[in-house]
Every structure is written in C-alpha cells, then in structure tokens.
Design a protein around this motif. Sequence first.
Motif, PDB file in Angstrom:
ATOM      1  N   SER A 303      35.293  40.247  29.941  1.00 57.99           N
ATOM      2  CA  SER A 303      34.369  40.495  28.837  1.00 57.99           C
ATOM      3  C   SER A 303      34.770  39.690  27.609  1.00 57.99           C
ATOM      4  O   SER A 303      35.916  39.247  27.484  1.00 57.99           O
ATOM      5  N   GLU A 304      33.826  39.520  26.698  1.00 53.44           N
ATOM      6  CA  GLU A 304      34.097  38.756  25.479  1.00 53.44           C
ATOM      7  C   GLU A 304      35.239  39.393  24.691  1.00 53.44           C
ATOM      8  O   GLU A 304      35.316  40.612  24.570  1.00 53.44           O
ATOM      9  N   PRO A 305      36.144  38.566  24.162  1.00 57.29           N
ATOM     10  CA  PRO A 305      37.257  39.096  23.366  1.00 57.29           C
ATOM     11  C   PRO A 305      36.760  39.765  22.088  1.00 57.29           C
ATOM     12  O   PRO A 305      35.656  39.464  21.600  1.00 57.29           O
ATOM     13  N   GLU A 306      37.568  40.650  21.536  1.00 60.99           N
ATOM     14  CA  GLU A 306      37.221  41.348  20.303  1.00 60.99           C
ATOM     15  C   GLU A 306      36.975  40.349  19.170  1.00 60.99           C
ATOM     16  O   GLU A 306      37.687  39.354  19.031  1.00 60.99           O
ATOM     17  N   GLY A 307      35.940  40.600  18.385  1.00 61.55           N
ATOM     18  CA  GLY A 307      35.633  39.737  17.251  1.00 61.55           C
ATOM     19  C   GLY A 307      34.825  38.504  17.604  1.00 61.55           C
ATOM     20  O   GLY A 307      34.609  37.630  16.767  1.00 61.55           O
ATOM     21  N   THR A 308      34.372  38.448  18.859  1.00 61.53           N
ATOM     22  CA  THR A 308      33.602  37.282  19.309  1.00 61.53           C
ATOM     23  C   THR A 308      32.261  37.707  19.892  1.00 61.53           C
ATOM     24  O   THR A 308      32.052  38.869  20.229  1.00 61.53           O
ATOM     25  N   SER A 309      31.370  36.736  20.011  1.00 60.55           N
ATOM     26  CA  SER A 309      30.117  36.913  20.744  1.00 60.55           C
ATOM     27  C   SER A 309      30.012  35.740  21.709  1.00 60.55           C
ATOM     28  O   SER A 309      29.975  34.589  21.279  1.00 60.55           O
ATOM     29  N   SER A 310      30.004  36.042  22.991  1.00 64.93           N
ATOM     30  CA  SER A 310      30.070  35.001  24.009  1.00 64.93           C
ATOM     31  C   SER A 310      28.704  34.682  24.593  1.00 64.93           C
ATOM     32  O   SER A 310      27.849  35.559  24.732  1.00 64.93           O
ATOM     33  N   ASN A 311      28.532  33.425  24.972  1.00 62.96           N
ATOM     34  CA  ASN A 311      27.319  33.046  25.698  1.00 62.96           C
ATOM     35  C   ASN A 311      27.401  33.423  27.177  1.00 62.96           C
ATOM     36  O   ASN A 311      26.426  33.289  27.906  1.00 62.96           O
ATOM     37  N   TYR A 312      28.584  33.877  27.623  1.00 65.16           N
ATOM     38  CA  TYR A 312      28.807  34.215  29.035  1.00 65.16           C
ATOM     39  C   TYR A 312      28.299  33.095  29.945  1.00 65.16           C
ATOM     40  O   TYR A 312      27.565  33.329  30.888  1.00 65.16           O
ATOM     41  N   TRP A 313      28.741  31.876  29.638  1.00 70.42           N
ATOM     42  CA  TRP A 313      28.288  30.733  30.448  1.00 70.42           C
ATOM     43  C   TRP A 313      28.578  30.967  31.929  1.00 70.42           C
ATOM     44  O   TRP A 313      27.673  30.955  32.758  1.00 70.42           O
ATOM     45  N   LEU A 314      29.848  31.170  32.261  1.00 70.86           N
ATOM     46  CA  LEU A 314      30.199  31.527  33.636  1.00 70.86           C
ATOM     47  C   LEU A 314      30.867  32.889  33.636  1.00 70.86           C
ATOM     48  O   LEU A 314      31.905  33.080  32.986  1.00 70.86           O
ATOM     49  N   ASN A 315      30.282  33.841  34.334  1.00 70.11           N
ATOM     50  CA  ASN A 315      30.899  35.145  34.470  1.00 70.11           C
ATOM     51  C   ASN A 315      32.106  35.059  35.398  1.00 70.11           C
ATOM     52  O   ASN A 315      32.141  34.227  36.313  1.00 70.11           O
ATOM     53  N   ALA A 316      33.080  35.912  35.147  1.00 69.68           N
ATOM     54  CA  ALA A 316      34.314  35.853  35.923  1.00 69.68           C
ATOM     55  C   ALA A 316      34.867  37.248  36.157  1.00 69.68           C
ATOM     56  O   ALA A 316      34.655  38.159  35.358  1.00 69.68           O
ATOM     57  N   VAL A 317      35.595  37.379  37.266  1.00 71.32           N
ATOM     58  CA  VAL A 317      36.316  38.615  37.580  1.00 71.32           C
ATOM     59  C   VAL A 317      37.774  38.282  37.831  1.00 71.32           C
ATOM     60  O   VAL A 317      38.127  37.140  38.122  1.00 71.32           O
ATOM     61  N   ILE A 318      38.629  39.306  37.709  1.00 75.71           N
ATOM     62  CA  ILE A 318      40.061  39.141  37.931  1.00 75.71           C
ATOM     63  C   ILE A 318      40.458  39.980  39.142  1.00 75.71           C
ATOM     64  O   ILE A 318      40.352  41.221  39.121  1.00 75.71           O
ATOM     65  N   LEU A 319      40.891  39.309  40.204  1.00 73.13           N
ATOM     66  CA  LEU A 319      41.349  40.006  41.403  1.00 73.13           C
ATOM     67  C   LEU A 319      42.832  40.352  41.262  1.00 73.13           C
ATOM     68  O   LEU A 319      43.517  39.842  40.375  1.00 73.13           O
ATOM     69  N   LYS A 320      43.340  41.194  42.140  1.00 73.71           N
ATOM     70  CA  LYS A 320      44.699  41.715  41.941  1.00 73.71           C
ATOM     71  C   LYS A 320      45.789  40.711  42.290  1.00 73.71           C
ATOM     72  O   LYS A 320      46.902  40.773  41.748  1.00 73.71           O
ATOM     73  N   ASP A 321      45.506  39.755  43.180  1.00 68.85           N
ATOM     74  CA  ASP A 321      46.495  38.731  43.526  1.00 68.85           C
ATOM     75  C   ASP A 321      45.782  37.593  44.242  1.00 68.85           C
ATOM     76  O   ASP A 321      44.559  37.650  44.488  1.00 68.85           O
ATOM     77  N   ILE A 322      46.520  36.560  44.605  1.00 70.96           N
ATOM     78  CA  ILE A 322      45.904  35.383  45.209  1.00 70.96           C
ATOM     79  C   ILE A 322      45.347  35.683  46.601  1.00 70.96           C
ATOM     80  O   ILE A 322      44.342  35.093  47.020  1.00 70.96           O
ATOM     81  N   LYS A 323      45.950  36.619  47.304  1.00 71.12           N
ATOM     82  CA  LYS A 323      45.445  36.988  48.632  1.00 71.12           C
ATOM     83  C   LYS A 323      44.058  37.611  48.519  1.00 71.12           C
ATOM     84  O   LYS A 323      43.135  37.264  49.273  1.00 71.12           O
ATOM     85  N   GLU A 324      43.911  38.550  47.582  1.00 71.70           N
ATOM     86  CA  GLU A 324      42.608  39.178  47.386  1.00 71.70           C
ATOM     87  C   GLU A 324      41.601  38.162  46.849  1.00 71.70           C
ATOM     88  O   GLU A 324      40.432  38.171  47.239  1.00 71.70           O
ATOM     89  N   ARG A 325      42.071  37.278  45.968  1.00 75.50           N
ATOM     90  CA  ARG A 325      41.188  36.226  45.445  1.00 75.50           C
ATOM     91  C   ARG A 325      40.617  35.385  46.572  1.00 75.50           C
ATOM     92  O   ARG A 325      39.407  35.138  46.642  1.00 75.50           O
ATOM     93  N   ASP A 326      41.480  34.912  47.461  1.00 79.44           N
ATOM     94  CA  ASP A 326      41.030  34.032  48.539  1.00 79.44           C
ATOM     95  C   ASP A 326      40.120  34.752  49.523  1.00 79.44           C
ATOM     96  O   ASP A 326      39.171  34.172  50.062  1.00 79.44           O
ATOM     97  N   SER A 327      40.387  36.029  49.756  1.00 80.51           N
ATOM     98  CA  SER A 327      39.516  36.828  50.623  1.00 80.51           C
ATOM     99  C   SER A 327      38.137  36.979  49.995  1.00 80.51           C
ATOM    100  O   SER A 327      37.105  36.851  50.678  1.00 80.51           O
ATOM    101  N   PHE A 328      38.105  37.223  48.694  1.00 79.96           N
ATOM    102  CA  PHE A 328      36.837  37.341  47.965  1.00 79.96           C
ATOM    103  C   PHE A 328      36.060  36.031  48.046  1.00 79.96           C
ATOM    104  O   PHE A 328      34.848  36.018  48.315  1.00 79.96           O
ATOM    105  N   LEU A 329      36.741  34.905  47.815  1.00 77.95           N
ATOM    106  CA  LEU A 329      36.092  33.591  47.864  1.00 77.95           C
ATOM    107  C   LEU A 329      35.508  33.320  49.247  1.00 77.95           C
ATOM    108  O   LEU A 329      34.377  32.848  49.379  1.00 77.95           O
ATOM    109  N   GLU A 330      36.278  33.626  50.281  1.00 69.48           N
ATOM    110  CA  GLU A 330      35.827  33.357  51.642  1.00 69.48           C
ATOM    111  C   GLU A 330      34.623  34.225  52.008  1.00 69.48           C
ATOM    112  O   GLU A 330      33.615  33.720  52.528  1.00 69.48           O
ATOM    113  N   GLN A 331      34.684  35.502  51.712  1.00 66.13           N
ATOM    114  CA  GLN A 331      33.610  36.409  52.134  1.00 66.13           C
ATOM    115  C   GLN A 331      32.315  36.172  51.358  1.00 66.13           C
ATOM    116  O   GLN A 331      31.230  36.241  51.925  1.00 66.13           O
TER     117      GLN A 331
END
Length: 379
Positions: A303-331
């Motif tokens: 989410s946009e940091p405090e005190g800012t207003s973002s255009n949210y150009w690319l939305n993003a999520v944070i996975l718990k580790d690289i293994k979960e990240r790669d599984s998310f990307l693949e699926q």
Amino acid sequence: MFKETVDFIKELYNTEDFIPLHEPRFIGNEKEYVNECIDSTFVSSVGKFVDRFEEEVVKFTGAKHAIATVNGTAALHIALLLAGVERDDEVITQPLTFVATCNAISYIGAHPVFVDVDKKTMGLSPDKLEDFLSKNTEIINGECINKSSKRKIKAVVPMHTFGHSVQIGEILQICQKYHLELVEDAAESLGSYYKGKHTGTYGLFGTLSFNGNKTITTGGGGMIVTNDERLAKKAKHLTTTAKVPHKWEYKHDMIGYNYRLPNINAALGCAQMEKLPYFIDKKRELADLYKTFFLKTGVEFVSEPEGTSSNYWLNAVILKDIKERDSFLEQTNNRGVMTRPIWKLMSSLKVFKKVQGGNLDNAKWLEKRIVNIPSSVII
C-alpha cells in the motif's frame, strides 16, 4: 490461496483469456489526434503536439518547465548531465530499480553507488543514505568526496518504485547537507504525490516515462521536469542536437543529442493526458479491491506509504519467502495471469558487481518476496 487469487483476478477483469501485467487504454481522442498529426505531415520532432504535451505535463505536475524526450532513459541522461555529473564522478542510487537508472549514469562514464531501500517504500532509504554519507564521505571545498574511491559524489537518484513515493522530502534535506544534486527517477510515478506535492518536482530535475506499459503512454517517450528556467532551455537545446536556430544554416554549438520526442508520439500523449485523472482514479479503485481481497489471504499487499498518494502503477504483493514467491509466479502464469518478480538487484548484475555499496539487506529481502500482479485500468 493461489487458486483463489487467480480466480479473483479473472473475475476482476471479467475474462478467461490471458491477462497481461499492464496494458494501455485508448479510450479518448488518440486516433483523432494521431490522424491530425499525420495530416499535418509534422510527424517528427517539430509540431504543435510536442509543445502541447509539455504544457499539459507542466499543468498536471506543477513543475514550471517540461521537456519531452524519446524515452525516460534519455530524460535521465540529460538531467544528470545538466546536474553537473561528469566522467568518473559518482552518483548514489538504489540497487532495487530498473536497469535504466544505472544505464543513464553509466552513459556519462560516471559510477553508481548503491544505498539500501526502505521496505515500506521499496525506494531509497533516507536513514541509510545519511548513514552512508556520514561514514564514507567528507566535504572538501564544497564538494562531497568519497573517502574510499577519492571520487566526487555529484548527485543522488532515488526511484519512486511502482509509483510509490520515497521519503523525498527527507532525501532532499540530506542532499542539501552534503552538497549533492537531487535528480528524481519518477519514471513510474506520474500522478503520485508526497505530502501534496508531485513526485519529480522536489529535486533539481525529475524524469518521467511514457513507455507502453506506463499509466499513460506515447508508445515510447519521456519527460524532464524542472523549475529552473535556464536549465530547461539548455535541456531543450541539448535534446535537439544543440542546433542554433537559423533559417537555413546548420550550426551546432556543443555536443547534442537527438532525443526530442516526435510529434506523432506527443499527439498520442496529449489524448492520454486528457484521461490521466480518470486512469488514476480507476487504478486506485483497483488497488482498494486488491487490498480488501488480500486481507483475507494472509498475503501482504503493498500500500502507499504514509503521507503519500500513489498512482498504483504496478500493484504488488509480498510473499513469505522465495519458495512461495516462485510457486506463486509459476501457478499464476500457468493459468494465464501474468505476474512477475521485482527486478534483480543492480548490484548482482555482472556490469555493476564491483560497484561500491553499503548494507543492502532490505533490498535483498524484497528481491526474494515481491511480485507484481495485473494492474491495467479496468474500464
């Protein structure tokens, strides 16, 4: 959880077809303006749409001057030159960025220096910047000198990652303290604000991108914004091959660059600017929908940091580790929903492996966990 995410995204976009990460929307006067440009025969670097496009960006961002360029990298290259960066100088930037940031520094023959990012903004950390400068530099005759390399550090280039503003006010104060020019890589943040002021307007220069995947597009294009009239005139001169105006003679008074945005691209940009407020509203609505959805999944939405207003150009999520990240990307990609990891750290690329940098733990942590998800405007 990943299946639920794919189903939710397909429902959002109301399709079972492939969903790209970010595609442009042409829902206004694009065809009309481009056809008008073609009919005028002024399709190259001269024409009314280039001037109009610059005026629209000035009006929107609040900057006093805007100079249109062929792409965002060219804009950053010229901004750095005019900020006084020379061969063998150093420029501080973040390791977590698109390669264009470092390429523009390298075009001059200057050297990037990497300072860590904040986890919340994903952009240059003012605390890490202050720490690096206090421990590694000294001011000699009004210039910031790197005690290790003995080179001059001329500028700092933070990048507003995915449209989320860094703590640019704090970074500006540090730059002033250490006699450094601030040049903002605002390529991704048209329509984003820090404490009510548009990104790209805090530093001596800001640079924007209008690549095909940005919030608005000219096909390919960029923009330099500045409040300095003298430097704005010089930027326009440099980007038009440094040609001295004359009715027929070809006279050039310095090394210039063929970086001027073509009129036909600017025509597209003028139409896109008319829809920019609508696009940003829709992108913020999409971000809210994602935020609500991911609250139920245990996955952190960026989410946009405090005190800012973002255009949210690319939305993003944070996975718990690289293994979960790669599984998310693949699926997700296997099911026709385009997702991608954040960039590899610039410090890990062969061409920049010998570059000086401080502790980059936050950047390394984010690199293993951040994934972008579809962010196109939903009409």
